[in-house]
Design a protein around this motif. Structure first.
Motif, PDB file in Angstrom:
ATOM      1  N   ILE A 410     -24.758  29.647  24.221  1.00  0.00           N
ATOM      2  CA  ILE A 410     -24.863  30.211  25.569  1.00  0.00           C
ATOM      3  C   ILE A 410     -25.617  31.537  25.570  1.00  0.00           C
ATOM      4  N   THR A 411     -25.318  32.397  24.602  1.00  0.00           N
ATOM      5  CA  THR A 411     -25.907  33.739  24.583  1.00  0.00           C
ATOM      6  C   THR A 411     -27.185  33.822  23.761  1.00  0.00           C
ATOM      7  N   GLY A 412     -27.379  32.848  22.860  1.00  0.00           N
ATOM      8  CA  GLY A 412     -28.537  32.898  21.963  1.00  0.00           C
ATOM      9  C   GLY A 412     -28.317  33.837  20.783  1.00  0.00           C
ATOM     10  N   ARG A 413     -27.104  34.353  20.605  1.00  0.00           N
ATOM     11  CA  ARG A 413     -26.803  35.275  19.502  1.00  0.00           C
ATOM     12  C   ARG A 413     -25.631  34.743  18.686  1.00  0.00           C
ATOM     13  N   GLU A 414     -25.759  34.835  17.373  1.00  0.00           N
ATOM     14  CA  GLU A 414     -24.654  34.482  16.496  1.00  0.00           C
ATOM     15  C   GLU A 414     -23.691  35.654  16.372  1.00  0.00           C
ATOM     16  N   ALA A 415     -22.415  35.342  16.223  1.00  0.00           N
ATOM     17  CA  ALA A 415     -21.452  36.387  15.887  1.00  0.00           C
ATOM     18  C   ALA A 415     -21.773  36.899  14.494  1.00  0.00           C
ATOM     19  N   SER A 416     -21.543  38.168  14.232  1.00  0.00           N
ATOM     20  CA  SER A 416     -21.857  38.723  12.919  1.00  0.00           C
ATOM     21  C   SER A 416     -21.020  38.043  11.844  1.00  0.00           C
TER      22      SER A 416
END
Length: 450
Positions: A410-416
């Motif tokens: 959804i956000t296009g970002r992976e969690a760290s």
């Protein structure tokens, strides 16, 4: 019962982990381990980490762990319960989980849940086709004396002789529906009973279902009333001594006309004298007896092995096409019941303590004797429950990974990576705590005899 539970869990663990395994293989992801049961308990501390059996085939190690409460596949390039962080320090490789698009990783993580659902549906279809259904007809019970209200029924106001005509304000066909889980879990459940010439509404307490987790509770709720027909005579009993015969019917006790077994038990329990007088109908004749009864609790006969006469039951056999149509609905009903149960827990209508069972509680549900029908019914139910539980958004469960992957998509970002590792640790701590709780809960119930 332990053997049945272990076999059932083994089947479901293998198919669940097989779902992850084959999904990973489809996307050319390397699977390093495939284990039935865990070969570790505290992977971060490298404590109690060993297997009972293992074999390497291709690039995958297949094995059986020592801790029989789950299983796992170790997928290359994935932070999982094995907490192998060394691999994650190396550059990503094309065969690793972390190198694949999020949608492929999502399918891999859902693979086990999907297979559990498929297996559950197949089992319910099979049970419907090969066994069918057998119900006690509500109208037959109501036309033959109504119900025998046992302890739990009496607590909520049902009386022996009542005729239950509606459940939650709706008509129903089968007596078996009275104690179904979805009825006991519904909001504001009630029974409408006919008592003499009156209709009486009996409200079901919100926490009433907690009683059905206790030993033999189902047999302590409600039964059809049974006519006093004698089927078998016990040796060295009063019945044997006076010559009662199969087919005899007791029609009077202590001068009171009776028809039903519960009436006989009531008279015996309230007996104030040392003797018991009763009359028996045999082939149109009435035989009278008066026997010394002090120290006895029963006359010494057994009634026919069925709750109602054959005409009071309905047996339904289904074609394969009908079973395929009915089976999936029955499988997903299990998840519906789980959702209702969680709703009651969150509303604090029932306690977590009385709602959760561990391996001991599950083993007891399989029964003390091997019964293939019960085994497959329990396995199908457990398969759907495992699918539901694994979808919960708790890190270390499949649902936790799904939650992070959906966030990424959804956000296009992976969690760290650090955040994800810590979330897995927290999730494992939650699961370990839950495991300790259910074990304690099971043992406490066992000791208390509930």
């Amino acid at each position: 019962m332990t053997a049945q539970l272990l076999l059932s869990l083994s089947i479901l663990i293998v198919v669940h982990e097989g779902g992850h395994y084959f999904a990973a293989r489809i996307f050319k992801i390397k699977v390093e381990k495939f284990y039935l049961f865990f070969d570790f308990l505290f992977p971060m501390a490298n404590v109690l980490n060993f297997s009972l059996f293992k074999i390497k085939k291709g690039d995958t190690e297949y094995g059986i762990g020592w801790f029989p409460l789950g299983g796992y596949v170790k997928i290359a390039g994935m932070v999982d319960e094995s907490m192998d962080k060394e691999q994650m320090k190396l550059p990503a490789q094309p065969w690793e989980f972390r190198s694949k698009p999020a949608w492929q990783r999502l399918i891999v993580m859902l693979g086990g849940i999907i297979v559990n659902v498929i297996v559950g549906i197949i089992i319910f279809i099979g049970m419907t086709y090969f066994i069918g259904d057998r119900y006690i007809l509500k109208d037959f019970v109501n036309n033959h004396g109504g119900v025998q209200a046992l302890e739990l029924a009496q607590k909520i106001g049902i009386q022996t002789g009542d005729k239950i005509v509606k459940i939650n304000g709706k008509d129903f066909d089968y007596f078996d529906d009275i104690a179904k889980s979805d009825v006991l879990l519904s909001q504001n459940s009630s029974y409408t009973v006919q008592r003499g010439d009156q209709l009486v509404q009996i409200l079901v307490p919100a926490n009433f279902i907690e009683n059905f987790g206790k030993k033999e509770a189902m047999a302590n709720f409600i039964l059809p009333r049974r006519l006093l027909n004698i089927d078998h005579i016990a040796k060295d009993s009063i019945a044997g001594k006076i010559g009662l015969e199969p087919g005899d019917q007791i029609v009077e006790v202590q001068g009171k006309p009776i028809l039903y077994y519960d009436e006989l038990r009531g008279e015996i329990n309230n007996l104030k004298t040392d003797s018991l007088s009763f009359k028996v109908k045999r082939a149109g004749r009435i035989l009278a007896f008066k026997e010394y009864f002090k120290g006895h609790t029963n006359i010494g006969f057994a009634m026919p092995p069925y709750l109602v006469r054959p005409e009071g039951e309905k047996e339904i056999n289904y074609s394969l096409a009908q079973s395929i149509a009915i089976g999936p609905g029955r499988a997903f009903d299990v998840i519906g019941i789980q959702l209702k149960a969680f709703g009651k827990i969150f509303r604090r209508e029932i306690s977590v303590k009385n709602s959760l069972s561990g391996p001991i509680g599950m083993a007891k549900a399989y029964g003390g004797t091997w019964d293939w029908e019960r085994f497959w019914r329990m396995t199908g139910l457990l398969s759907m429950v495992l699918a539901f539980m694994n979808l919960l958004p708790i890190p270390a469960l499949d649902g936790g990974y799904v939650m992070f992957l959906l966030y990424e998509m959804i956000t296009g970002r992976e969690a760290s990576e650090k955040f994800f590792e810590n979330a897995i640790k927290v999730g494992m701590a939650i699961l370990l705590g839950l495991m300790v709780f259910v074990f304690y809960n099971d043992i406490a119930k066992l000791i208390m005899g509930s």
